[in-house]
Design a protein around this motif. Sequence first.
Motif, PDB file in Angstrom:
ATOM      1  N   GLN A 151       1.009  -1.492   0.230  1.00  0.00           N
ATOM      2  CA  GLN A 151      -0.045  -0.093   0.006  1.00  0.00           C
ATOM      3  C   GLN A 151       0.880   1.628   0.079  1.00  0.00           C
ATOM      4  O   GLN A 151       0.237   2.594  -0.075  1.00  0.00           O
ATOM      5  N   ILE A 152       2.431   1.243  -0.014  1.00  0.00           N
ATOM      6  CA  ILE A 152       2.853   2.378   0.281  1.00  0.00           C
ATOM      7  C   ILE A 152       3.580   2.258  -1.270  1.00  0.00           C
ATOM      8  O   ILE A 152       4.417   1.481  -2.426  1.00  0.00           O
ATOM      9  N   GLY A 153       3.406   3.034  -2.562  1.00  0.00           N
ATOM     10  CA  GLY A 153       4.811   3.278  -3.586  1.00  0.00           C
ATOM     11  C   GLY A 153       5.720   3.287  -3.584  1.00  0.00           C
ATOM     12  O   GLY A 153       6.122   3.610  -2.749  1.00  0.00           O
ATOM     13  N   PHE A 154       6.222   2.431  -4.332  1.00  0.00           N
ATOM     14  CA  PHE A 154       7.935   2.353  -5.005  1.00  0.00           C
ATOM     15  C   PHE A 154       7.758   2.489  -6.144  1.00  0.00           C
ATOM     16  O   PHE A 154       7.736   2.303  -7.251  1.00  0.00           O
ATOM     17  N   GLY A 155       8.891   3.964  -6.591  1.00  0.00           N
ATOM     18  CA  GLY A 155       9.278   4.760  -7.908  1.00  0.00           C
ATOM     19  C   GLY A 155      10.133   3.773  -8.575  1.00  0.00           C
ATOM     20  O   GLY A 155      11.113   3.860  -8.061  1.00  0.00           O
ATOM     21  N   ALA A 156       9.870   3.693  -9.612  1.00  0.00           N
ATOM     22  CA  ALA A 156      11.928   3.418 -10.341  1.00  0.00           C
ATOM     23  C   ALA A 156      12.527   5.373 -10.729  1.00  0.00           C
ATOM     24  O   ALA A 156      11.795   6.303 -11.121  1.00  0.00           O
ATOM     25  N   VAL A 157      14.078   4.885 -11.175  1.00  0.00           N
ATOM     26  CA  VAL A 157      14.866   5.673 -11.669  1.00  0.00           C
ATOM     27  C   VAL A 157      15.713   5.495 -12.445  1.00  0.00           C
ATOM     28  O   VAL A 157      16.156   4.166 -12.130  1.00  0.00           O
ATOM     29  N   ILE A 158      15.772   6.065 -13.545  1.00  0.00           N
ATOM     30  CA  ILE A 158      17.380   5.587 -14.486  1.00  0.00           C
ATOM     31  C   ILE A 158      18.128   6.993 -13.972  1.00  0.00           C
ATOM     32  O   ILE A 158      18.034   7.924 -13.837  1.00  0.00           O
ATOM     33  N   LYS A 159      19.415   6.954 -13.217  1.00  0.00           N
ATOM     34  CA  LYS A 159      20.417   7.439 -13.426  1.00  0.00           C
ATOM     35  C   LYS A 159      21.854   7.408 -15.212  1.00  0.00           C
ATOM     36  O   LYS A 159      21.690   6.026 -15.597  1.00  0.00           O
ATOM     37  N   ILE A 160      21.472   9.031 -14.979  1.00  0.00           N
ATOM     38  CA  ILE A 160      22.127   8.526 -16.821  1.00  0.00           C
ATOM     39  C   ILE A 160      24.217   9.283 -16.458  1.00  0.00           C
ATOM     40  O   ILE A 160      23.528  10.576 -15.861  1.00  0.00           O
ATOM     41  N   PHE A 161      24.903   8.284 -16.200  1.00  0.00           N
ATOM     42  CA  PHE A 161      26.525   9.115 -16.934  1.00  0.00           C
ATOM     43  C   PHE A 161      26.983   9.342 -17.813  1.00  0.00           C
ATOM     44  O   PHE A 161      26.855   8.662 -18.162  1.00  0.00           O
ATOM     45  N   LEU A 162      27.098  10.542 -18.720  1.00  0.00           N
ATOM     46  CA  LEU A 162      27.351  10.594 -19.901  1.00  0.00           C
ATOM     47  C   LEU A 162      28.867  11.643 -19.307  1.00  0.00           C
ATOM     48  O   LEU A 162      29.625  12.657 -19.381  1.00  0.00           O
ATOM     49  N   GLN A 163      30.083  10.656 -19.937  1.00  0.00           N
ATOM     50  CA  GLN A 163      31.429  11.031 -20.077  1.00  0.00           C
ATOM     51  C   GLN A 163      31.573  11.810 -21.042  1.00  0.00           C
ATOM     52  O   GLN A 163      31.222  11.303 -22.473  1.00  0.00           O
ATOM     53  N   PHE A 164      32.559  13.285 -21.035  1.00  0.00           N
ATOM     54  CA  PHE A 164      32.887  14.255 -23.050  1.00  0.00           C
ATOM     55  C   PHE A 164      33.664  14.333 -22.877  1.00  0.00           C
ATOM     56  O   PHE A 164      34.850  14.390 -21.379  1.00  0.00           O
ATOM     57  N   ASP A 165      34.539  14.564 -23.532  1.00  0.00           N
ATOM     58  CA  ASP A 165      35.714  14.736 -23.814  1.00  0.00           C
ATOM     59  C   ASP A 165      35.831  16.623 -23.526  1.00  0.00           C
ATOM     60  O   ASP A 165      37.056  16.991 -23.185  1.00  0.00           O
ATOM     61  N   THR A 166      34.746  17.431 -23.692  1.00  0.00           N
ATOM     62  CA  THR A 166      35.362  18.805 -22.898  1.00  0.00           C
ATOM     63  C   THR A 166      34.118  18.790 -22.028  1.00  0.00           C
ATOM     64  O   THR A 166      32.657  18.090 -22.204  1.00  0.00           O
ATOM     65  N   PRO A 167      33.959  19.758 -20.925  1.00  0.00           N
ATOM     66  CA  PRO A 167      32.675  20.373 -20.279  1.00  0.00           C
ATOM     67  C   PRO A 167      32.072  21.004 -20.991  1.00  0.00           C
ATOM     68  O   PRO A 167      31.923  22.153 -20.805  1.00  0.00           O
ATOM     69  N   PHE A 168      31.600  21.345 -22.562  1.00  0.00           N
ATOM     70  CA  PHE A 168      30.447  22.170 -23.621  1.00  0.00           C
ATOM     71  C   PHE A 168      30.191  23.167 -23.078  1.00  0.00           C
ATOM     72  O   PHE A 168      29.860  23.860 -23.086  1.00  0.00           O
ATOM     73  N   TRP A 169      29.122  22.326 -21.617  1.00  0.00           N
ATOM     74  CA  TRP A 169      28.356  23.345 -20.626  1.00  0.00           C
ATOM     75  C   TRP A 169      29.100  24.340 -20.115  1.00  0.00           C
ATOM     76  O   TRP A 169      28.280  25.691 -20.056  1.00  0.00           O
ATOM     77  N   GLU A 170      30.145  24.526 -19.707  1.00  0.00           N
ATOM     78  CA  GLU A 170      31.269  25.803 -19.031  1.00  0.00           C
ATOM     79  C   GLU A 170      30.857  26.771 -20.522  1.00  0.00           C
ATOM     80  O   GLU A 170      31.159  27.486 -20.113  1.00  0.00           O
ATOM     81  N   GLU A 171      30.631  26.389 -21.362  1.00  0.00           N
ATOM     82  CA  GLU A 171      30.804  28.216 -21.728  1.00  0.00           C
ATOM     83  C   GLU A 171      29.125  28.650 -21.500  1.00  0.00           C
ATOM     84  O   GLU A 171      28.945  30.010 -22.206  1.00  0.00           O
ATOM     85  N   ARG A 172      28.122  27.978 -21.317  1.00  0.00           N
ATOM     86  CA  ARG A 172      27.048  28.697 -20.516  1.00  0.00           C
ATOM     87  C   ARG A 172      27.388  29.598 -19.755  1.00  0.00           C
ATOM     88  O   ARG A 172      27.183  30.341 -19.222  1.00  0.00           O
ATOM     89  N   SER A 173      28.308  28.543 -18.909  1.00  0.00           N
ATOM     90  CA  SER A 173      28.554  29.030 -17.522  1.00  0.00           C
ATOM     91  C   SER A 173      28.932  27.921 -16.218  1.00  0.00           C
ATOM     92  O   SER A 173      29.458  27.033 -16.730  1.00  0.00           O
ATOM     93  N   LYS A 174      30.126  28.444 -15.723  1.00  0.00           N
ATOM     94  CA  LYS A 174      31.701  28.139 -15.146  1.00  0.00           C
ATOM     95  C   LYS A 174      31.105  27.448 -13.298  1.00  0.00           C
ATOM     96  O   LYS A 174      31.584  26.410 -13.543  1.00  0.00           O
ATOM     97  N   ASP A 175      29.739  28.323 -12.915  1.00  0.00           N
ATOM     98  CA  ASP A 175      29.240  27.559 -12.504  1.00  0.00           C
ATOM     99  C   ASP A 175      28.199  26.438 -11.998  1.00  0.00           C
ATOM    100  O   ASP A 175      27.292  26.564 -11.587  1.00  0.00           O
TER     101      ASP A 175
END
Length: 262
Positions: A97-121
Amino acid sequence: MNEEEDQYRIDGGYHMLIQYLAQECKKKGALLYTSCAAAVINWENDAVKISTATGKIFEAGKAVITVPLSILQKNNKDENALQFKPAIKEQKAAASQIGFGAVIKIFLQFDTPFWEERSKDLTFIISDQQVPTWWTQIPNKSNMLTGWLGGPTAKELINAKESAIVKMALESLANIFLIDYTILKTKLTAHKIIHWAKDPYSAGAYSFATTQTSAARKLLRQGVEQTLFFAGEGIYEGESPGTVEAALTSGRDVARDIIRLK
């Protein structure tokens, strides 16, 4: 309790917390066994005998059951179900009678941290994409992003191929950062997918409330004839449900209850 304030996490991950707790338990004389999953729990008042899948036998006056709710919710014929002898039908029904949910964790490694072009923080990213939630490794410098997909969508992907989930994740990031998918795919150097619903010993990730949950949790926290006790994030009733904090608090409270019985 302070989600609007600064956020903190354990350096090195939750593994460091588990390692610390294990070391402290060993200092007190506790014995820890791994790779011997419980299979059958025979019990009577103040006497418990647990048989494992590997043939080990453990005996004690009381037992604390801390398996994920999904394991308690399994039918006896299901893989990795716990067999209780005699059966604890009322408690098993409460767990369902207690809910129990699913979760998917996704780890992606890139050659560079391209997101820092938007923000270093950049720390957390919340979007309306198929994989909506992402976070960086700040304050550590890293080329890895972690994606989080939970709820019914994650459950629907139980049979999805890993390649399909990686594609969905890359498409989500491409849309978030306005990067061509083909270019982003060439930047990917490694990936790992953890689908918690597929893990045989968790079969899901977090508990959630239903209209029957409050009464179910109350019943489970009462235990069975002061011999079997239940603990875990799914049993916790308080302000931090579905968290590691909830699991630790629940375990501590049950341990205190048992000590008071002596």
